[in-house]
Each structure stands twice: as structure tokens, then as C-alpha cells.
Design a protein around this motif. Structure first.
Motif, PDB file in Angstrom:
ATOM      1  N   ARG A   3       0.436  -1.431   0.234  1.00  0.00           N
ATOM      2  CA  ARG A   3       0.067   0.114  -0.454  1.00  0.00           C
ATOM      3  C   ARG A   3       0.551   1.084  -0.336  1.00  0.00           C
ATOM      4  O   ARG A   3       0.432   1.850  -0.760  1.00  0.00           O
ATOM      5  N   THR A   4       2.234   1.052   0.530  1.00  0.00           N
ATOM      6  CA  THR A   4       2.925   2.078   1.167  1.00  0.00           C
ATOM      7  C   THR A   4       4.004   2.458  -0.557  1.00  0.00           C
ATOM      8  O   THR A   4       3.292   3.371  -1.021  1.00  0.00           O
ATOM      9  N   VAL A   5       4.114   1.747  -1.239  1.00  0.00           N
ATOM     10  CA  VAL A   5       4.142   1.800  -2.523  1.00  0.00           C
ATOM     11  C   VAL A   5       3.411   2.640  -3.752  1.00  0.00           C
ATOM     12  O   VAL A   5       3.892   3.046  -4.554  1.00  0.00           O
ATOM     13  N   THR A   6       2.528   1.124  -3.462  1.00  0.00           N
ATOM     14  CA  THR A   6       1.349   2.189  -4.286  1.00  0.00           C
ATOM     15  C   THR A   6       0.969   3.932  -4.309  1.00  0.00           C
ATOM     16  O   THR A   6       1.548   4.237  -5.154  1.00  0.00           O
ATOM     17  N   ARG A   7       0.816   3.653  -3.052  1.00  0.00           N
ATOM     18  CA  ARG A   7       1.335   5.228  -2.484  1.00  0.00           C
ATOM     19  C   ARG A   7       2.039   6.345  -2.973  1.00  0.00           C
ATOM     20  O   ARG A   7       1.626   7.302  -3.577  1.00  0.00           O
ATOM     21  N   ILE A   8       3.408   6.279  -2.891  1.00  0.00           N
ATOM     22  CA  ILE A   8       4.319   6.181  -3.214  1.00  0.00           C
ATOM     23  C   ILE A   8       4.555   7.022  -4.676  1.00  0.00           C
ATOM     24  O   ILE A   8       4.623   7.341  -5.444  1.00  0.00           O
ATOM     25  N   SER A   9       3.990   5.901  -5.290  1.00  0.00           N
ATOM     26  CA  SER A   9       3.965   5.635  -6.759  1.00  0.00           C
ATOM     27  C   SER A   9       3.105   6.462  -7.246  1.00  0.00           C
ATOM     28  O   SER A   9       2.913   7.247  -8.483  1.00  0.00           O
ATOM     29  N   THR A  10       1.736   6.695  -6.942  1.00  0.00           N
ATOM     30  CA  THR A  10       1.010   7.855  -7.035  1.00  0.00           C
ATOM     31  C   THR A  10       1.385   8.966  -7.101  1.00  0.00           C
ATOM     32  O   THR A  10       1.748   9.504  -7.848  1.00  0.00           O
ATOM     33  N   ILE A  11       2.173   9.750  -5.826  1.00  0.00           N
ATOM     34  CA  ILE A  11       2.345  10.560  -5.776  1.00  0.00           C
ATOM     35  C   ILE A  11       3.437  10.850  -6.427  1.00  0.00           C
ATOM     36  O   ILE A  11       3.849  12.468  -6.959  1.00  0.00           O
ATOM     37  N   VAL A  12       4.828   9.767  -6.706  1.00  0.00           N
ATOM     38  CA  VAL A  12       5.915  10.459  -7.744  1.00  0.00           C
ATOM     39  C   VAL A  12       4.873  10.339  -9.368  1.00  0.00           C
ATOM     40  O   VAL A  12       5.747  12.167  -9.764  1.00  0.00           O
ATOM     41  N   ARG A  13       3.760  10.157  -9.596  1.00  0.00           N
ATOM     42  CA  ARG A  13       3.355  10.078 -11.333  1.00  0.00           C
ATOM     43  C   ARG A  13       2.578  11.563 -10.731  1.00  0.00           C
ATOM     44  O   ARG A  13       3.155  11.651 -12.191  1.00  0.00           O
ATOM     45  N   SER A  14       2.660  11.612  -9.977  1.00  0.00           N
ATOM     46  CA  SER A  14       1.592  13.401  -9.816  1.00  0.00           C
ATOM     47  C   SER A  14       2.878  14.371  -9.850  1.00  0.00           C
ATOM     48  O   SER A  14       2.561  15.238 -10.461  1.00  0.00           O
ATOM     49  N   MET A  15       3.421  14.199  -8.750  1.00  0.00           N
ATOM     50  CA  MET A  15       4.692  15.355  -8.978  1.00  0.00           C
ATOM     51  C   MET A  15       4.960  15.592 -10.544  1.00  0.00           C
ATOM     52  O   MET A  15       5.183  16.767 -11.304  1.00  0.00           O
ATOM     53  N   LYS A  16       5.918  14.243 -11.399  1.00  0.00           N
ATOM     54  CA  LYS A  16       6.250  14.094 -12.787  1.00  0.00           C
ATOM     55  C   LYS A  16       4.633  15.191 -13.618  1.00  0.00           C
ATOM     56  O   LYS A  16       5.357  16.207 -14.312  1.00  0.00           O
ATOM     57  N   ARG A  17       3.599  14.716 -13.830  1.00  0.00           N
ATOM     58  CA  ARG A  17       2.954  15.328 -14.484  1.00  0.00           C
ATOM     59  C   ARG A  17       2.304  16.641 -14.164  1.00  0.00           C
ATOM     60  O   ARG A  17       2.709  17.525 -14.752  1.00  0.00           O
ATOM     61  N   ILE A  18       2.630  17.358 -13.138  1.00  0.00           N
ATOM     62  CA  ILE A  18       2.657  18.596 -12.533  1.00  0.00           C
ATOM     63  C   ILE A  18       3.501  19.610 -12.732  1.00  0.00           C
ATOM     64  O   ILE A  18       3.487  20.618 -13.023  1.00  0.00           O
ATOM     65  N   SER A  19       4.922  18.919 -12.900  1.00  0.00           N
ATOM     66  CA  SER A  19       5.628  20.068 -12.288  1.00  0.00           C
ATOM     67  C   SER A  19       6.766  20.298 -13.872  1.00  0.00           C
ATOM     68  O   SER A  19       7.302  21.316 -14.123  1.00  0.00           O
ATOM     69  N   ARG A  20       6.112  19.305 -15.438  1.00  0.00           N
ATOM     70  CA  ARG A  20       6.684  19.168 -16.460  1.00  0.00           C
ATOM     71  C   ARG A  20       6.067  20.616 -17.299  1.00  0.00           C
ATOM     72  O   ARG A  20       4.539  20.545 -17.076  1.00  0.00           O
ATOM     73  N   GLN A  21       6.829  20.547 -17.961  1.00  0.00           N
ATOM     74  CA  GLN A  21       5.698  21.825 -18.663  1.00  0.00           C
ATOM     75  C   GLN A  21       4.815  21.068 -19.889  1.00  0.00           C
ATOM     76  O   GLN A  21       6.000  20.655 -20.672  1.00  0.00           O
ATOM     77  N   SER A  22       3.820  20.942 -20.557  1.00  0.00           N
ATOM     78  CA  SER A  22       3.184  20.240 -20.894  1.00  0.00           C
ATOM     79  C   SER A  22       2.410  21.102 -21.941  1.00  0.00           C
ATOM     80  O   SER A  22       1.563  20.090 -23.387  1.00  0.00           O
ATOM     81  N   GLU A  23       2.667  22.483 -22.593  1.00  0.00           N
ATOM     82  CA  GLU A  23       1.552  22.512 -23.838  1.00  0.00           C
ATOM     83  C   GLU A  23       1.887  22.528 -24.982  1.00  0.00           C
ATOM     84  O   GLU A  23       1.269  22.363 -25.505  1.00  0.00           O
ATOM     85  N   GLY A  24       3.145  22.084 -25.360  1.00  0.00           N
ATOM     86  CA  GLY A  24       3.823  21.543 -26.552  1.00  0.00           C
ATOM     87  C   GLY A  24       2.980  19.781 -26.697  1.00  0.00           C
ATOM     88  O   GLY A  24       2.736  19.045 -27.925  1.00  0.00           O
ATOM     89  N   ASP A  25       2.949  18.992 -25.520  1.00  0.00           N
ATOM     90  CA  ASP A  25       2.211  17.994 -25.788  1.00  0.00           C
ATOM     91  C   ASP A  25       0.848  17.694 -26.662  1.00  0.00           C
ATOM     92  O   ASP A  25       0.094  18.972 -26.369  1.00  0.00           O
ATOM     93  N   PRO A  26       0.794  16.653 -26.913  1.00  0.00           N
ATOM     94  CA  PRO A  26      -0.562  16.498 -27.656  1.00  0.00           C
ATOM     95  C   PRO A  26      -1.505  15.771 -26.325  1.00  0.00           C
ATOM     96  O   PRO A  26      -0.789  15.877 -25.582  1.00  0.00           O
TER      97      PRO A  26
END
Length: 87
Positions: A3-26
Motif C-alpha cells: 500500500r505504501t509503495v502504491t501511494r508513493i508511486s502515485t505521488i511521484v506520478r502526480s509530481m511528474k505530471r504537474i511539474s513539467r511543461q506540457s503546453e506542447g504535448d499532444p
């Protein structure tokens, strides 16, 4: 541990999603529930540290949206932050 590993992976995925510039993404088809869940998990500590109880009721029917998931996450992150500040 799982459960902890799943929670950490969700947080990391969210941080990656939010922190990057995505204006040029399809635009791609994403599960709306996944975007919402990931973003809330990233905000969960801030929410609970203010004594706020957040109940999330995502329906079992998956809604797919054509979007840039990073931008949707950023909007949700800001809305949640503003709501916490307002409460």
C-alpha cells in the motif's frame, strides 16, 4: 508495504505530471478518475494537516477525456490549494 509503495508511486506520478511543461504535448485520452485521484493524493497531506476531511466519490464508470493530463492536474492542484486556503 504494498500500500505504501502504491501511494508513493502515485505521488511521484502526480509530481511528474504537474511539474513539467506540457503546453506542447499532444492531447491524449486519459481516465479522468486517474487524474483526479493522483492530484488529490499529492495534496492529501496539506488537506489533512488543516483538519479537512475530503471525501472522494468517483463512479465506477470510467470517463475518458481528451486532454493534456498535466494541465488538468495543475488546474485541480490550484483549485484544491485555493479551497484549503479558503477553509
Amino acid at each position: 508495504v504494498q500500500r505504501t509503495v502504491t501511494r508513493i508511486s502515485t505521488i511521484v506520478r502526480s509530481m511528474k505530471r504537474i511539474s513539467r511543461q506540457s503546453e506542447g504535448d499532444p492531447f491524449i485520452s486519459e481516465k479522468l478518475s486517474s487524474i483526479i485521484t493522483d492530484t488529490i493524493e499529492l495534496c492529501r497531506q496539506r488537506i489533512s494537516s488543516h483538519g479537512i476531511l475530503l471525501k472522494l466519490d468517483i463512479k465506477t464508470v470510467e470517463t475518458m477525456v481528451l486532454c493534456r493530463a498535466g494541465e488538468v492536474s495543475q488546474v485541480l492542484f490550484n483549485l484544491i490549494g485555493n479551497a484549503v486556503d479558503a477553509i
